[in-house]
Design an enzyme around this catalytic site. Structure first.
Site, mmCIF file in Angstrom:
data_model
loop_
_atom_site.group_PDB
_atom_site.id
_atom_site.type_symbol
_atom_site.label_atom_id
_atom_site.label_comp_id
_atom_site.label_asym_id
_atom_site.label_seq_id
_atom_site.Cartn_x
_atom_site.Cartn_y
_atom_site.Cartn_z
ATOM 1 N N CYS A 15 0.871 -1.170 0.000
ATOM 2 C CA CYS A 15 0.000 0.000 0.000
ATOM 3 C C CYS A 15 0.911 1.224 0.000
ATOM 4 O O CYS A 15 2.134 1.087 -0.027
ATOM 5 C CB CYS A 15 -1.013 -0.006 1.148
ATOM 6 S SG CYS A 15 -0.347 0.086 2.804
ATOM 7 N N CYS A 89 -2.332 1.400 -4.158
ATOM 8 C CA CYS A 89 -1.119 2.115 -4.564
ATOM 9 C C CYS A 89 -1.108 2.401 -6.058
ATOM 10 O O CYS A 89 -0.187 3.020 -6.568
ATOM 11 C CB CYS A 89 0.146 1.388 -4.129
ATOM 12 S SG CYS A 89 0.427 -0.195 -4.909
ATOM 13 N N CYS A 93 2.903 0.617 -8.195
ATOM 14 C CA CYS A 93 3.368 -0.748 -7.947
ATOM 15 C C CYS A 93 3.956 -1.321 -9.230
ATOM 16 O O CYS A 93 3.290 -1.338 -10.257
ATOM 17 C CB CYS A 93 2.212 -1.622 -7.483
ATOM 18 S SG CYS A 93 1.503 -1.085 -5.931
#
Length: 140
Positions: A15, A89, A93
């Site tokens: 996250c 996120c 990512c």
């Protein structure tokens, strides 16, 4: 030298701040899988500390996260993981072909009290139990 670690599935929770949702998920997976799964968590922009309300909510279930610290997301962590579970996120990512990706849409516990974190914690636990079932072979 044991080859057990190479056969264990590896899960990375990501996250933004690695302070709440991903820390709770990693703690649940560590405890509930009883060591049968390698667990990592990280954040694209790690906070300075784990969310105290998340720590308190997990402590209510007997899981101590007080010593955890947010970690920065690295390309290596993603490469070394079989399953990458993202929690808000977005495009931060990294993506690698051949990995199993899941995006868990969960409310962000940042800035909330323990009462608001409990339902998020409980939803994470349900998802972790389903994840363990999908990663561990059923004993015959």
């Amino acid at each position: 030298m044991s080859t057990e670690t190479s056969t264990k599935p590896s899960v990375l929770f990501v996250c933004v701040h690695n302070a709440g949702r991903s820390q709770m998920a990693a703690a649940f997976l560590t405890v509930l899988s009883q060591g049968s799964i390698n667990v990592r968590s990280a954040g694209s922009q790690p906070a300075e500390a784990v969310n105290p309300a998340a720590v308190a909510a997990m402590a209510e279930l007997g899981i101590d996260m007080s010593a955890e610290i947010p970690k920065v997301l690295t390309t290596e962590a993603v490469k070394e993981s079989d399953v990458v579970i993202t929690m808000g996120c977005g495009d931060e990512c990294p993506f690698f072909p051949g990995k199993r990706y899941e995006d868990w849409v969960l409310e962000d516990p940042a800035g909330q009290g323990v009462a608001a974190v409990r339902p998020i914690r409980d939803e994470i636990k349900v998802r972790i139990e389903e994840l363990i079932a999908s990663l561990t072979p059923v004993a015959e």
